[in-house]
Design an enzyme around this catalytic site. Structure first.
Site, short mmCIF file in Angstrom:
data_model
loop_
_atom_site.label_atom_id
_atom_site.label_comp_id
_atom_site.label_asym_id
_atom_site.label_seq_id
_atom_site.Cartn_x
_atom_site.Cartn_y
_atom_site.Cartn_z
N CYS A 264 0.81 -1.22 0.00
CA CYS A 264 0.00 0.00 0.00
C CYS A 264 0.85 1.28 0.00
O CYS A 264 0.34 2.36 -0.30
CB CYS A 264 -0.94 0.01 1.20
N HIS B 93 -3.19 7.36 2.00
CA HIS B 93 -3.59 6.04 1.50
C HIS B 93 -4.93 5.70 2.12
O HIS B 93 -5.11 5.80 3.33
CB HIS B 93 -2.52 5.01 1.88
N ASN C 245 -10.10 -0.09 -0.24
CA ASN C 245 -8.64 0.05 -0.19
C ASN C 245 -8.07 -0.46 -1.52
O ASN C 245 -8.11 -1.65 -1.79
CB ASN C 245 -8.11 -0.77 0.99
N1 ACO Z 1 -18.65 -8.81 8.90
C1 ACO Z 1 -19.08 -9.12 10.12
N2 ACO Z 1 -18.27 -9.52 11.12
C2 ACO Z 1 -16.95 -9.57 10.85
C3 ACO Z 1 -16.42 -9.26 9.58
C4 ACO Z 1 -17.33 -8.88 8.58
N3 ACO Z 1 -16.93 -8.54 7.34
N4 ACO Z 1 -15.09 -9.41 9.62
C5 ACO Z 1 -14.78 -9.80 10.85
N5 ACO Z 1 -15.89 -9.91 11.60
C6 ACO Z 1 -16.01 -10.32 12.99
C7 ACO Z 1 -14.85 -11.13 13.48
O1 ACO Z 1 -15.00 -12.50 13.13
C8 ACO Z 1 -14.92 -10.90 14.96
O2 ACO Z 1 -15.91 -11.73 15.50
P1 ACO Z 1 -15.73 -12.41 16.94
O3 ACO Z 1 -15.61 -11.26 17.90
O4 ACO Z 1 -16.97 -13.21 17.10
O5 ACO Z 1 -14.47 -13.20 16.84
C9 ACO Z 1 -15.40 -9.46 15.08
O6 ACO Z 1 -15.99 -9.15 13.82
C10 ACO Z 1 -14.30 -8.48 15.38
O7 ACO Z 1 -13.20 -8.74 14.52
P2 ACO Z 1 -11.91 -7.87 14.54
O8 ACO Z 1 -10.94 -8.40 13.51
O9 ACO Z 1 -11.41 -7.72 15.95
O10 ACO Z 1 -12.49 -6.49 14.05
P3 ACO Z 1 -11.80 -5.08 14.00
O11 ACO Z 1 -12.55 -4.11 14.79
O12 ACO Z 1 -10.32 -5.18 14.24
O13 ACO Z 1 -12.00 -4.70 12.48
C11 ACO Z 1 -10.67 -4.60 10.49
C12 ACO Z 1 -11.39 -5.49 11.47
C13 ACO Z 1 -11.70 -3.71 9.81
C14 ACO Z 1 -9.98 -5.46 9.44
C15 ACO Z 1 -9.64 -3.74 11.25
O14 ACO Z 1 -8.82 -4.53 12.05
C16 ACO Z 1 -8.78 -2.93 10.33
O15 ACO Z 1 -9.25 -2.04 9.67
N6 ACO Z 1 -7.46 -3.21 10.30
C17 ACO Z 1 -6.56 -2.56 9.40
C18 ACO Z 1 -6.28 -3.49 8.29
C19 ACO Z 1 -6.10 -2.81 6.99
O16 ACO Z 1 -6.49 -1.71 6.72
N7 ACO Z 1 -5.46 -3.57 6.10
C20 ACO Z 1 -5.27 -3.15 4.77
C21 ACO Z 1 -3.85 -3.32 4.34
S1 ACO Z 1 -2.74 -2.35 5.28
C22 ACO Z 1 -3.20 -0.82 5.01
O17 ACO Z 1 -3.75 -0.49 3.99
C23 ACO Z 1 -2.90 0.16 6.06
#
Ligand code: ACO
Length: 326
Positions: A113, A253, A283
């Site tokens: 990214c 980004h 993204n």
């Molecule tokens: N729909 C519904 N529920 C979901 C989904 C979905 N699409 N995805 C995950 N869940 C559930 C999980 O299974 C989990 O359930 P559980 O509590 O029963 O185990 C719950 O939601 C919470 O999951 P988390 O992974 O803790 O959720 P979080 O609040 O961290 O959000 C996310 C996840 C959006 C991916 C977040 O961590 C994030 O934005 N991280 C940054 C990652 C990123 O941007 N990566 C891109 C590449 S790097 C970059 O560009 C910077």
């Protein structure tokens, strides 16, 4: 004073829109979860037979038109991508052929990214060294072909697209004031795609126990991203004896809205100074900054004299920031 200048911007997005409501049909997810956690409402998906080089070429043609240049005026083509057409040769070479940029050297930059900022900085170095006078710097990705569409924690995040800028050595508006890049390879297992390579020889299925799609520990990525993005933004400003108060527009980004808001809050930047289009494109990895920059430019949000801050974080880990005097 002569410096690298952005003299044209362009972008190319696939026509197909994939909404959260459509994802609800095939995944255990819902619009409310996706919007609350990421800010994403829809993303673009490349058509069958449409490749990363096609999107890159489309964005490049727009940027060249804005700059009033022909492809033959370009000395250097850099494509930032981790989803190129082929493992090799470089997608930049396919773009060179597509544009008939007969005088250009061409290669890809792999920094996930952060790729566009790595490519911008590399092109700037070529221009400063005098080895190139005009460069096409492109970010292009088709993440829809490397995500697991059964994995709700990753597939909802990404989209396809490309953005480009033309960089020229000279005087006037669009001056690139500086680029600051960083990496921490010890963190690679938090965000990667295995693919084929020396760790996973082509054709040797017995050595490929992992699935081939993108792997990510979202929580960990989130924490490091917010800290790194704000630190490198301050580093870029301090290097120019500028402060956050001098910034007219942050074009970050587009990872997800929560990362963007948390970074802006840490920096003390008001929301109206942050360019956000992640709601419409998701993204798009290395493509997201040049797409957002092109949108900000064409919509009149960027005005002559504006100080524009770009920052990115991605797999590697890699991160960086750049400042442009528009
Ligand atoms: N729909 C519904 N529920 C979901 C989904 C979905 N699409 N995805 C995950 N869940 C559930 C999980 O299974 C989990 O359930 P559980 O509590 O029963 O185990 C719950 O939601 C919470 O999951 P988390 O992974 O803790 O959720 P979080 O609040 O961290 O959000 C996310 C996840 C959006 C991916 C977040 O961590 C994030 O934005 N991280 C940054 C990652 C990123 O941007 N990566 C891109 C590449 S790097 C970059 O560009 C910077």
């Amino acid at each position: 004073m002569k410096q690298s200048r952005i003299i044209g911007t362009g972008s190319c997005l696939p026509e197909r829109i994939l909404t959260n409501a459509e994802l609800e049909q095939t995944l255990d997810t819902n619009d409310e979860w996706i919007v609350t956690r990421t800010g994403i409402r829809e993303r673009r998906i490349a058509a069958e037979g449409q490749y990363t080089s096609d999107l890159a070429g489309g964005a490049a043609r727009q940027a060249l038109a804005m700059a009033g240049l022909e492809a033959a005026d370009i000395d250097l083509i850099l494509v930032a991508t981790v989803t190129g057409d082929l493992s090799w040769p470089a997608t930049a070479c396919l773009v060179q052929d597509q544009l008939q940029a007969t005088r250009a050297a061409a290669f890809d930059i792999s920094a996930a990214c952060s790729g566009f900022l790595y490519a911008l900085s590399t092109a700037d170095s070529f221009l400063r060294a005098g080895t190139a006078r005009r460069a096409l710097v492109i970010g292009a990705e088709i993440f829809s072909r490397i995500v697991d569409w059964q994995d709700r924690s990753t597939c909802i995040l990404f989209g396809d697209g490309a953005g480009a800028v033309v960089l020229e050595m000279g005087e006037g508006a669009g001056q690139l004031l500086g680029c600051h890049l960083h990496s921490d390879g010890s963190q690679w297992p938090l965000l990667y795609q295995l693919g084929y390579g020396s760790r996973n020889p082509a054709g040797d299925q017995s050595r490929n126990p992992e699935h081939p799609f993108i792997r990510m520990q979202g929580n960990e990525v989130f924490k490091v991203a917010v800290r790194s993005l704000s630190e490198v933004a301050l580093e870029a400003l301090e290097a120019q004896s500028l402060t956050v108060a001098d910034v007219d527009l942050l074009v970050p980004h587009q990872a997800n809205q929560r990362i963007l808001e948390a970074t802006a809050k840490r920096l003390g930047l008001p929301p109206e100074k942050v360019m956000i289009n992640v709601d419409r494109y998701g993204n798009t990895s290395a493509a997201s900054i040049p797409i957002a920059l092109d949108e900000a430019h064409r919509s009149g949000r960027l005005q002559p004299g504006h100080l524009v801050l770009l920052n990115a974080f991605g797999g590697g880990f890699t991160w960086g920031a750049a400042l442009v005097r528009w």
